[in-house]
Design an enzyme around this catalytic site. Structure first.
Site, PDB file in Angstrom:
ATOM      1  N   HIS A   1      43.587 -35.116 -25.491  1.00 28.72           N
ATOM      2  CA  HIS A   1      43.157 -34.016 -24.619  1.00 28.72           C
ATOM      3  C   HIS A   1      43.948 -32.756 -24.988  1.00 28.72           C
ATOM      4  O   HIS A   1      45.160 -32.824 -25.175  1.00 28.72           O
ATOM      5  CB  HIS A   1      43.403 -34.387 -23.151  1.00 28.72           C
ATOM      6  CG  HIS A   1      42.853 -33.367 -22.211  1.00 28.72           C
ATOM      7  ND1 HIS A   1      41.505 -33.252 -21.941  1.00 28.72           N
ATOM      8  CD2 HIS A   1      43.456 -32.388 -21.502  1.00 28.72           C
ATOM      9  CE1 HIS A   1      41.314 -32.246 -21.102  1.00 28.72           C
ATOM     10  NE2 HIS A   1      42.473 -31.708 -20.816  1.00 28.72           N
TER      11      HIS A   1
ATOM     12  N   GLU B   1      47.412 -31.363 -32.583  1.00 27.62           N
ATOM     13  CA  GLU B   1      46.580 -32.575 -32.458  1.00 27.62           C
ATOM     14  C   GLU B   1      46.487 -33.308 -33.787  1.00 27.62           C
ATOM     15  O   GLU B   1      46.582 -34.533 -33.846  1.00 27.62           O
ATOM     16  CB  GLU B   1      45.159 -32.209 -32.009  1.00 27.62           C
ATOM     17  CG  GLU B   1      45.065 -31.699 -30.596  1.00 27.62           C
ATOM     18  CD  GLU B   1      43.621 -31.500 -30.149  1.00 27.62           C
ATOM     19  OE1 GLU B   1      42.740 -32.260 -30.578  1.00 27.62           O
ATOM     20  OE2 GLU B   1      43.371 -30.567 -29.360  1.00 27.62           O
TER      21      GLU B   1
ATOM     22  N   LEU C   1      32.432 -36.828 -25.728  1.00 28.47           N
ATOM     23  CA  LEU C   1      32.159 -36.205 -24.435  1.00 28.47           C
ATOM     24  C   LEU C   1      31.332 -37.093 -23.502  1.00 28.47           C
ATOM     25  O   LEU C   1      30.505 -36.611 -22.741  1.00 28.47           O
ATOM     26  CB  LEU C   1      31.441 -34.860 -24.645  1.00 28.47           C
ATOM     27  CG  LEU C   1      32.238 -33.836 -25.444  1.00 28.47           C
ATOM     28  CD1 LEU C   1      31.442 -32.552 -25.627  1.00 28.47           C
ATOM     29  CD2 LEU C   1      33.578 -33.543 -24.784  1.00 28.47           C
TER      30      LEU C   1
ATOM     31  N   ASP D   1      40.275 -38.643 -18.351  1.00 25.23           N
ATOM     32  CA  ASP D   1      41.603 -38.062 -18.629  1.00 25.23           C
ATOM     33  C   ASP D   1      42.718 -38.600 -17.738  1.00 25.23           C
ATOM     34  O   ASP D   1      43.672 -37.886 -17.431  1.00 25.23           O
ATOM     35  CB  ASP D   1      41.554 -36.516 -18.484  1.00 25.23           C
ATOM     36  CG  ASP D   1      40.568 -35.884 -19.450  1.00 25.23           C
ATOM     37  OD1 ASP D   1      40.390 -36.424 -20.550  1.00 25.23           O
ATOM     38  OD2 ASP D   1      39.971 -34.849 -19.095  1.00 25.23           O
TER      39      ASP D   1
ATOM     40  N   GLY E   1      34.623 -32.733 -35.277  1.00 24.32           N
ATOM     41  CA  GLY E   1      35.332 -33.855 -35.896  1.00 24.32           C
ATOM     42  C   GLY E   1      36.578 -33.505 -36.693  1.00 24.32           C
ATOM     43  O   GLY E   1      36.942 -34.233 -37.618  1.00 24.32           O
TER      44      GLY E   1
ATOM     45  N   ASN F   1      42.631 -41.599 -26.045  1.00 22.29           N
ATOM     46  CA  ASN F   1      41.915 -40.327 -26.007  1.00 22.29           C
ATOM     47  C   ASN F   1      42.912 -39.207 -26.261  1.00 22.29           C
ATOM     48  O   ASN F   1      44.088 -39.346 -25.941  1.00 22.29           O
ATOM     49  CB  ASN F   1      41.264 -40.133 -24.630  1.00 22.29           C
ATOM     50  CG  ASN F   1      40.468 -38.838 -24.556  1.00 22.29           C
ATOM     51  OD1 ASN F   1      39.735 -38.495 -25.493  1.00 22.29           O
ATOM     52  ND2 ASN F   1      40.612 -38.095 -23.470  1.00 22.29           N
TER      53      ASN F   1
HETATM   54  C1  GRF Z   1      39.909 -31.636 -29.416  1.00 18.73           C
HETATM   55  O1  GRF Z   1      40.404 -30.435 -28.913  1.00 18.73           O
HETATM   56  C2  GRF Z   1      40.359 -32.790 -28.560  1.00 18.73           C
HETATM   57  O2  GRF Z   1      41.571 -32.569 -27.921  1.00 18.73           O
HETATM   58  C3  GRF Z   1      39.264 -32.898 -27.554  1.00 18.73           C
HETATM   59  O3  GRF Z   1      38.096 -32.566 -28.251  1.00 18.73           O
HETATM   60  C4  GRF Z   1      38.404 -31.712 -29.339  1.00 18.73           C
HETATM   61  C5  GRF Z   1      37.789 -32.324 -30.563  1.00 18.73           C
HETATM   62  O4  GRF Z   1      37.774 -31.417 -31.622  1.00 18.73           O
HETATM   63  N1  GRF Z   1      39.240 -34.194 -26.940  1.00 18.73           N
HETATM   64  P1  GRF Z   1      37.151 -31.828 -33.012  1.00 18.73           P
HETATM   65  O5  GRF Z   1      35.677 -32.129 -32.794  1.00 18.73           O
HETATM   66  O6  GRF Z   1      37.893 -33.063 -33.467  1.00 18.73           O
HETATM   67  O7  GRF Z   1      37.370 -30.675 -33.925  1.00 18.73           O
END
Ligand code: GRF
Length: 202
Positions: free
Chosen positions: A106, A176, A87, A147, A9, A104
């Protein structure tokens, strides 16, 4: 908005922090996870955000599971969903109901290195094994394929010769955490439109 997450998270945390710092004008109504012990649910609780564990495994039928998800979203007056490391496929009924209002993130430059089973370190390992010189972040609208929805934003990061999946993941995650709150703010400002299947930022 709701945030759906399965993992630790950190993306969720960047969204929470942006709402606290006033960089994102949104209210996180709930965090939903298919993993009861996820860091994401813990982070929600730490911030007094409603945390919901919802897994199809707990239901006798798929319809019951989807009805439950719909009910949770409606009863909490959710009108936008950000997936942040969720997931599971979002049920088509929910995708339809929240058309162009589910995003989403990625950890690579789609359409490369995406699709079913491409998540977490697998993505970064594949990028390195291929010998790519750049990777990055993609944020896209969610449709019924993994995706695949229209791309909203992408940012590049270099892939270094001595990168491991872990060092690359770290570099990508840093981007991100900046980009996702920024993109969500575009939605909050009503600046995202879809024209001919492509996203335009106004
Ligand atoms: C991230 O790398 C995101 O791009 C992917 O899942 C990961 C989530 O990471 N969809 P976190 O659980 O938010 O640290």
């Amino acid at each position: 908005m709701a945030v759906f997450a399965s993992g630790t998270g950190t993306d969720l945390q960047s969204i929470i922090d942006a709402t606290i710092d006033g960089k994102l004008s949104a209210e996180i109504g709930l965090v939903l996870s298919n993993k009861i012990n996820s860091g994401a649910l813990q982070r929600a609780r730490n911030h007094g955000i409603l945390d919901i564990y919802l897994s199809s495994k707990e239901f006798d039928s798929r319809d019951e599971f989807v009805a439950n998800m719909m009910n949770i979203l409606e009863s909490n007056r959710i009108d936008f969903i950000a997936l942040a490391g969720y997931l599971r496929k979002v049920p088509p009924e929910i995708v339809e109901k929240f058309k162009n209002r589910i995003t989403n993130i990625h950890p690579a430059l789609l359409p490369s290195f995406g699709g079913k089973g491409m998540f977490g370190m697998r993505v970064h390992r594949a990028v390195i094994e291929y010998g790519c010189k750049v990777s990055g972040v993609t944020i896209h609208l969610v449709d019924n394929d993994y995706d695949r929805g229209p791309i909203i934003a992408q940012r590049c990061v270099p892939v270094l010769d001595d990168d491991t999946p872990e060092t690359l993941a770290e570099r990508v995650l840093e981007v991100e955490h900046k980009l996702y709150p920024e993109v969500l703010q575009w939605f909050a400002e009503n600046r995202v439109s879809v024209v001919g299947g492509k996203v335009r930022i106004l």
